[in-house]
Design an enzyme around this catalytic site. Structure first.
Site, PDB file in Angstrom:
ATOM      1  N   LYS A 168      -1.308   0.943 -25.249  1.00 45.14           N
ATOM      2  CA  LYS A 168      -1.620   0.911 -26.681  1.00 45.14           C
ATOM      3  C   LYS A 168      -0.301   0.961 -27.464  1.00 45.14           C
ATOM      4  CE  LYS A 168      -6.277   2.536 -25.739  1.00 45.14           C
ATOM      5  NZ  LYS A 168      -7.281   3.603 -25.847  1.00 45.14           N
TER       6      LYS A 168
ATOM      7  N   TYR B  66       0.857  -1.199   0.000  1.00 46.04           N
ATOM      8  CA  TYR B  66       0.000   0.000   0.000  1.00 46.04           C
ATOM      9  C   TYR B  66       0.875   1.224   0.000  1.00 46.04           C
ATOM     10  CZ  TYR B  66      -5.000  -0.065  -0.095  1.00 46.04           C
ATOM     11  OH  TYR B  66      -6.289  -0.098  -0.547  1.00 46.04           O
TER      12      TYR B  66
ATOM     13  N   ASP C 164      -5.479  14.220 -25.411  1.00 43.82           N
ATOM     14  CA  ASP C 164      -5.633  12.813 -25.032  1.00 43.82           C
ATOM     15  C   ASP C 164      -4.879  11.980 -26.062  1.00 43.82           C
ATOM     16  OD1 ASP C 164      -6.380  10.221 -24.574  1.00 43.82           O
ATOM     17  OD2 ASP C 164      -8.522  10.638 -24.383  1.00 43.82           O
TER      18      ASP C 164
ATOM     19  N   THR D  75      -2.814   6.321 -22.375  1.00 46.50           N
ATOM     20  CA  THR D  75      -2.762   4.963 -21.842  1.00 46.50           C
ATOM     21  C   THR D  75      -1.348   4.458 -22.071  1.00 46.50           C
ATOM     22  OG1 THR D  75      -3.414   4.054 -23.972  1.00 46.50           O
ATOM     23  CG2 THR D  75      -5.175   4.409 -22.386  1.00 46.50           C
TER      24      THR D  75
ATOM     25  N   GLU E 293      -0.410   4.762  -0.715  1.00 43.30           N
ATOM     26  CA  GLU E 293      -1.196   5.974  -0.978  1.00 43.30           C
ATOM     27  C   GLU E 293      -0.323   7.203  -0.799  1.00 43.30           C
ATOM     28  OE1 GLU E 293      -4.554   5.834   1.629  1.00 43.30           O
ATOM     29  OE2 GLU E 293      -5.770   4.701   0.203  1.00 43.30           O
TER      30      GLU E 293
ATOM     31  N   ARG F 281      -1.211  -2.468 -18.927  1.00 41.35           N
ATOM     32  CA  ARG F 281      -2.497  -1.783 -18.934  1.00 41.35           C
ATOM     33  C   ARG F 281      -2.480  -0.680 -17.878  1.00 41.35           C
ATOM     34  NH1 ARG F 281      -6.759  -2.737 -21.566  1.00 41.35           N
ATOM     35  NH2 ARG F 281      -5.487  -4.197 -22.728  1.00 41.35           N
TER      36      ARG F 281
HETATM   37  C1  LIG Z   1      -8.319   3.976 -25.003  1.00 43.93           C
HETATM   38  C2  LIG Z   1      -8.661   5.395 -24.800  1.00 43.93           C
HETATM   39  C3  LIG Z   1      -8.931   5.918 -23.532  1.00 43.93           C
HETATM   40  C4  LIG Z   1      -9.189   5.070 -22.309  1.00 43.93           C
HETATM   41  O1  LIG Z   1      -8.296   4.156 -21.942  1.00 43.93           O
HETATM   42  P1  LIG Z   1      -8.714   2.953 -20.920  1.00 43.93           P
HETATM   43  O2  LIG Z   1      -7.385   2.500 -20.414  1.00 43.93           O
HETATM   44  O3  LIG Z   1      -9.459   1.966 -21.725  1.00 43.93           O
HETATM   45  O4  LIG Z   1      -9.544   3.554 -19.836  1.00 43.93           O
HETATM   46  C5  LIG Z   1      -9.110   7.279 -23.400  1.00 43.93           C
HETATM   47  N1  LIG Z   1      -9.033   8.090 -24.467  1.00 43.93           N
HETATM   48  C6  LIG Z   1      -8.823   7.629 -25.716  1.00 43.93           C
HETATM   49  C7  LIG Z   1      -8.771   8.590 -26.844  1.00 43.93           C
HETATM   50  C8  LIG Z   1      -8.641   6.266 -25.922  1.00 43.93           C
HETATM   51  O5  LIG Z   1      -8.460   5.819 -27.155  1.00 43.93           O
END
Ligand SMILES: *Cc1c(COP(=O)(O)O)cnc(C)c1O
Length: 427
Positions: free
Chosen positions: A238, A58, A209, A235, A60, A244
């Protein structure tokens, strides 16, 4: 240094039920084509870091400011991840605690604006993400989202680009506190500088994003929004090819706000085993080979796009600058829906997802499009000849979609192709 490894032998003997399922999923990933644009194969080092005793701790708070004892080593793990990430993107501040991209976005909104404020983001059916104000997502219940979209489709492929005139008009009319750049199904480069100019014109903050292109940005295959946008979220799983999870970069100005939005604002204890795996992935992305990988992802996507176009599919936005190929199925076969195409391809061992195309006449559950991506296949070493082969396999499967023998034959051909490009070799 030794520690308990996470091996199939341990799992299979301690819990054969879970062991068998993990083994079956391992086989599925090794013997079928992974064309989902948001997926990848992490290295064995990233897998190893994910399955460590760090999951027991933990912690935090943040390094040097924890609410529990015993964090002397975990602090070093998280600092290593943060420092590598800052170096990778040339950022002033990094937060590596978001459990997912969705959490990173929610925290970014919490850091930058107040509940009820207006946010201008991309229309969901033009490629925006659920967390950009979908009526079904909590973001739309906390903030007031207004949207911008793409230019109309054009015969020469020059349409279906972000309509910056519309972005500016909407920004002037709606006076958003925040503009969101970034998408989940957009195959062209997104230039943060144009968004910055518009945000400055109306006095809005800018969030980028980068969930999808983060790895391309790290490898120099997509322009970086870092230093242009106030906050960059993404993320780690990807194109960046890590575990993840999510991460947030910001200028020093927003560092404190971002950190307190994640903890204690949104999350409790961080997943330090995932943070260790992020550190490993960021270390991999700092190596020169990662830049070669990122550029190969894009080269592969361009070949896949051209080969699919030659098979009669219409490419949304006329092609690709990144890892995503979005196809409109209607020119290939007007009766074929995205849902049916995804299901038939799945039976042939070709994994992809149905996707709405801009102004799709069908529902988001059915759709008229498919989204393909090249990050995972590129990780396995596939290149130009394989992309052309994959396009043929896709077209053949969809052309003969009621022919079970043909689908079985394609599945065998896919397995044979995958045998030469196994992400984890033979185990
Ligand atoms: C995949 C994605 C997310 C969210 O990611 P998660 O890990 O699935 O919550 C947010 N914004 C965009 C543009 C994405 O493609």
């Amino acid at each position: 240094m030794s520690f308990i490894p996470s091996t199939s032998a341990i799992l299979n003997s301690a819990d054969p039920d879970v062991g068998r399922l993990v083994g079956e999923e391992f086989d599925r990933q090794q013997t079928t084509l992974q064309l989902i644009a948001s997926e990848n194969f992490v290295s064995e080092a990233v897998l190893a870091a994910s399955g460590t005793v760090l999951t027991n701790k933990y912690s935090e708070g943040y390094p040097g400011r924890r609410y529990y004892g015993g964090n002397q080593i975990v602090d070093q793990v998280e600092d290593l991840a943060r420092e590598r990430l800052k170096q990778l993107f040339g950022a002033e501040h990094a937060n590596v605690q978001p459990h997912a991209g969705a959490n990173a976005n929610l925290a970014a909104y919490m850091a930058l604006i107040e509940p009820g404020d207006t946010v201008l983001a991309m229309k969901l059916d033009h490629g925006g993400h659920l967390t950009h104000g979908s009526p079904a997502n909590v973001t739309s219940k906390i903030w007031r989202f207004v949207d911008y979209g793409l230019t109309p489709a054009a015969d020469d492929g020059s349409g279906e680009r972000i309509d910056f005139n519309q972005v500016r008009d909407r920004a002037i009319a709606e006076r958003p506190k925040l503009i969101v750049a970034g998408a989940t199904a957009y195959s062209r480069t997104i230039d943060a500088r144009i968004f910055r100019e518009i945000a400055d014109e109306v006095g809005a903050l800018l969030m980028f994003d980068a969930a999808h292109p983060a790895g391309l940005i790290a490898g120099g295959a997509h322009p970086s929004p870092v230093g242009i946008a106030d906050v960059v979220t993404f993320t780690t799983h990807k194109t960046l090819r890590g575990p993840r999870g999510g991460a947030i970069l910001s200028s020093a100005e927003f560092a404190k706000k971002v950190d307190s939005a994640i903890f204690p604002g949104l999350q409790g204890g961080p997943l330090e085993h995932a943070i260790a795996a992020k550190a490993v992935a960021f270390g991999e992305a700092l190596r020169p080979e990662f830049s070669v990988y990122a550029h190969q992802i894009v080269a592969n996507a361009k070949v896949l796009a051209a080969a699919l176009s030659a098979e009669g599919f219409r490419l949304v936005a006329g092609g690709t600058d990144n890892h995503i190929v979005l196809v409109d199925l209607r020119t290939f076969d007007a009766a074929l829906t995205g849902k049916e195409a995804q299901e038939v391809l799945d039976r042939a061992g070709i994994t992809c997802n149905r996707n709405t195309i801009p102004d799709d006449p069908r529902s988001p559950f059915v759709t008229s499009g498919l989204r393909f991506g090249t990050p995972a296949m590129t990780t396995t070493g596939m290149g130009v000849p394989e992309m052309e082969h994959v396009a043929q396999l896709i077209a053949r499967t969809l052309r003969h979609r009621t022919d079970d023998a043909q689908i079985a034959a394609t599945r065998a051909e896919v397995a044979e192709l995958c045998r030469g490009f196994q992400p984890y070799g033979t185990h």
